[in-house]
Design an enzyme around this catalytic site. Structure first.
Site, short mmCIF file in Angstrom:
data_model
loop_
_atom_site.label_atom_id
_atom_site.label_comp_id
_atom_site.label_asym_id
_atom_site.label_seq_id
_atom_site.Cartn_x
_atom_site.Cartn_y
_atom_site.Cartn_z
N GLY A 61 86.10 45.95 57.36
CA GLY A 61 87.56 45.86 57.41
C GLY A 61 88.16 44.72 56.61
O GLY A 61 89.37 44.54 56.60
N SER A 78 85.80 44.65 51.40
CA SER A 78 84.72 44.40 50.43
C SER A 78 84.73 45.44 49.33
O SER A 78 84.45 45.14 48.17
CB SER A 78 83.35 44.38 51.13
OG SER A 78 82.92 45.69 51.45
N SER A 79 85.09 46.70 49.66
CA SER A 79 85.04 47.77 48.64
C SER A 79 86.05 47.49 47.54
O SER A 79 85.77 47.70 46.35
CB SER A 79 85.29 49.14 49.27
OG SER A 79 86.56 49.20 49.87
N GLU A 90 88.31 52.96 44.36
CA GLU A 90 88.53 53.08 45.80
C GLU A 90 88.67 54.54 46.23
O GLU A 90 88.26 54.92 47.32
CB GLU A 90 89.79 52.30 46.21
CG GLU A 90 89.58 50.79 46.35
CD GLU A 90 89.10 50.39 47.74
OE1 GLU A 90 87.88 50.42 47.97
OE2 GLU A 90 89.95 50.05 48.59
N ASP A 141 94.48 47.38 49.40
CA ASP A 141 93.30 46.50 49.32
C ASP A 141 93.04 46.07 47.87
O ASP A 141 92.78 44.89 47.60
CB ASP A 141 92.06 47.21 49.87
CG ASP A 141 92.05 47.28 51.37
OD1 ASP A 141 93.08 46.95 51.99
OD2 ASP A 141 91.01 47.65 51.94
N1 LIG Z 1 78.65 43.39 47.58
C1 LIG Z 1 78.53 44.72 47.55
N2 LIG Z 1 77.42 45.29 47.01
C2 LIG Z 1 77.32 46.62 46.95
N3 LIG Z 1 78.21 47.50 47.45
C3 LIG Z 1 79.33 47.00 48.02
C4 LIG Z 1 79.55 45.59 48.09
N4 LIG Z 1 80.73 45.39 48.70
C5 LIG Z 1 81.24 46.61 49.00
N5 LIG Z 1 80.40 47.59 48.61
C6 LIG Z 1 80.64 49.03 48.78
O1 LIG Z 1 81.79 49.19 49.64
C7 LIG Z 1 81.43 49.90 50.85
C8 LIG Z 1 82.20 49.35 52.03
O2 LIG Z 1 83.57 49.70 51.89
P1 LIG Z 1 84.48 50.07 53.13
O3 LIG Z 1 83.82 51.07 54.00
O4 LIG Z 1 85.80 50.39 52.58
O5 LIG Z 1 84.56 48.72 53.98
P2 LIG Z 1 85.31 47.36 53.63
O6 LIG Z 1 86.07 47.57 52.37
O7 LIG Z 1 86.21 47.14 54.80
O8 LIG Z 1 84.25 46.31 53.58
C9 LIG Z 1 79.92 49.70 50.97
O9 LIG Z 1 79.32 50.74 51.70
C10 LIG Z 1 79.48 49.70 49.51
O10 LIG Z 1 79.40 51.02 49.02
C1 LIG Z 2 92.89 51.69 56.79
C2 LIG Z 2 93.42 51.15 55.47
O1 LIG Z 2 94.81 50.86 55.64
C3 LIG Z 2 92.72 49.84 55.09
C4 LIG Z 2 91.21 49.97 54.96
O2 LIG Z 2 90.64 48.70 54.75
P1 LIG Z 2 89.05 48.49 54.83
O3 LIG Z 2 88.43 49.33 53.74
O4 LIG Z 2 88.60 48.90 56.18
O5 LIG Z 2 88.85 47.03 54.54
C5 LIG Z 2 93.25 52.21 54.40
C6 LIG Z 2 94.05 51.97 53.13
O6 LIG Z 2 95.12 51.32 53.18
O7 LIG Z 2 93.64 52.47 52.10
MG LIG Z 3 87.34 49.22 51.87
#
Ligand SMILES: Nc1ncnc2c1ncn2[C@@H]1O[C@H](COP(=O)(O)OP(=O)(O)O)[C@@H](O)[C@H]1O
Ligand SMILES: C[C@@](O)(CCOP(=O)(O)O)CC(=O)O
Ligand SMILES: [Mg+2]
Length: 396
Positions: free
Chosen positions: A137, A140-141, A199, A210
């Site tokens: 959350g 990171s993506s 994304e 994000d």
């Molecule tokens: N440092 C990293 N190395 C490799 N993949 C990454 C990295 N950071 C993010 N990702 C990719 O982003 C995905 C996580 O994104 P998401 O589910 O949107 O969660 P969030 O954005 O909240 O961390 C991971 O499963 C991976 O595919």
């Molecule tokens: C749920 C949402 O509002 C944010 C998602 O953030 P995260 O990938 O969970 O860090 C989706 C979006 O705005 O694209």
């Molecule tokens: Mg994300």
């Protein structure tokens, strides 16, 4: 002049917290987010093997993998004719071809951006590391996509500004010690648009908040219709504790669930989304008011109430809560603090609003209660800069 193609390029972009409006922002409502001091860093080192070597230590089970660039170039739907100044979505057929090479969405995202932006015309070893918990959350993506796009555009000297002084020469040095530089606004917009395409592969329907906050940094409000608006005066000095439930979840599944619910029950869900929009706009008003009257107590009271309201709407109405989140909400409440999930929910991280005068003792008692329940927490530093770049000559 050393060409960027013969240099090591290092790019970093921040994660984020969403203060108010996650999910509602996908449904066209307002959200507010701020960049975190936790960053993802991507290092691009040219190699002479005609390969792409990926070293992704934070992606569980991935490690280091290497492919010949020809393996991608020979794919039928390789994005040969992409105009780098006009970001486009990944072709579904190309994604299917990538899926035969490797079945990981994050890697499809990387490979699409790499193929589209470099046409596989340059061999690189690429290492990605992050201070952020992945899939929790904190965006990171988006910081992953933004750093990749910024670095690859730089590697090929692709500038929508035509190559202004800020982007090509020494730029604005943000941190003298680290010699990190910022791009001009036009180039940041290009990076932001390409990152959104990344994304989309990860999430399906990202709102774009994000990648905007990872690109531009600081604190901003966002709607899908009008895009981002930086909060010029910043966020008032709020103290925020982040707690990781360590419960993994999928942003894509959670976002799809809320969209589905809003399609099935529009008369029930629309008023919820409108109320969340009101919370976000009230937050902006409260920030403006604070900048005028510096009345901390009034701001705290309003924010506490809005944290509670937004949390309950997310959990009770959108259905993106989790029992671990409820546990943290009730632990923090018993000590006088208000908590909401941040990002997609379903686990991941939550944010707790501390008070200006929360003492070190109170904070450590809160953290140790959370820790004895299995949760890790830390005080956030927010309002950090967006994407930053460093170029190093290769040591021969
Ligand atoms: N440092 C990293 N190395 C490799 N993949 C990454 C990295 N950071 C993010 N990702 C990719 O982003 C995905 C996580 O994104 P998401 O589910 O949107 O969660 P969030 O954005 O909240 O961390 C991971 O499963 C991976 O595919
Ligand atoms: C749920 C949402 O509002 C944010 C998602 O953030 P995260 O990938 O969970 O860090 C989706 C979006 O705005 O694209
Ligand atoms: Mg994300």
């Amino acid at each position: 002049m050393i060409s960027n193609q013969d240099s090591i390029i290092q790019v970093s972009a921040p994660g984020k917290i969403i203060l108010f409006g996650e999910h509602a922002v996908v449904l066209e409502k307002t959200a507010i987010a701020s960049a975190l001091s936790l960053r993802t860093t991507v290092t691009f080192t040219p190699n002479t093997n005609n390969t792409l070597l990926l070293d992704f230590p934070d992606l569980p089970g991935f490690g280091i993998r290497e492919w010949s660039l020809d393996e991608f170039k020979k794919l039928d739907h390789f994005p040969n004719d992409v105009d780098l100044l006009k970001p486009i979505e990944c072709n579904e057929l190309f994604q299917k071809e990538l899926n035969k090479i490797i079945d990981i969405k994050g890697i499809h995202t990387f490979l699409f951006l790499f193929c589209a932006l470099t046409k596989c015309n340059k061999a690189y070893n690429i290492k990605i590391t992050s201070d952020l918990p992945i899939g929790a959350g904190l965006g990171s993506s988006a910081s992953f996509c933004v750093s990749i796009c910024a670095g690859l555009l730089k590697a090929f000297d692709t500038y929508i500004c035509g190559g202004c002084k800020q982007c090509v020469d020494n730029g604005i040095v943000i941190d003298q010690q680290k010699q990190q530089q910022q791009f001009c606004d036009e180039q940041l917009n290009l990076i932001n648009l390409w990152s959104l395409q990344g994304e989309k592969i990860m999430h399906g329907t990202p709102s774009g908040i994000d990648n905007a906050v990872a690109t531009f940094g600081k604190a901003l409000t966002f709607t899908r219709k009008n895009g981002y608006k930086i909060l010029d005066k910043g966020i008032p000095p709020l103290r925020i504790l982040i707690t990781n439930t360590k419960v993994s979840r999928s942003t894509k599944t959670l976002v799809e669930g809320v969209i589905q619910r809003s399609k099935l029950f529009p008369t029930l869900i629309d008023p919820v989304s409108n109320l969340i929009d009101t919370i976000s706009t009230q937050c902006i008003e409260s920030f403006n008011q604070y900048h005028t009257d510096k009345d901390n107590d009034k701001l705290q009271q309003t924010m506490d109430l809005m944290f509670d309201m937004n949390q309950h709407l997310l959990s009770g109405c959108y259905g993106v809560g989790h029992s671990s989140i409820d546990t943290i909400v009730s632990i923090t409440k018993s000590l006088g603090f208000h908590t909401k999930l941040t990002g997609a929910g379903g686990g991941g991280c939550v944010i707790t609003l501390l008070k200006q005068d929360t003492t070190l003792d109170q904070l450590s008692s809160l953290k140790s209660t959370l820790s004895s329940n299995g949760f890790e927490s830390w005080e956030a530093t927010i309002g950090d800069p967006g994407v930053l770049i460093n170029i190093f000559p290769i040591q021969k």
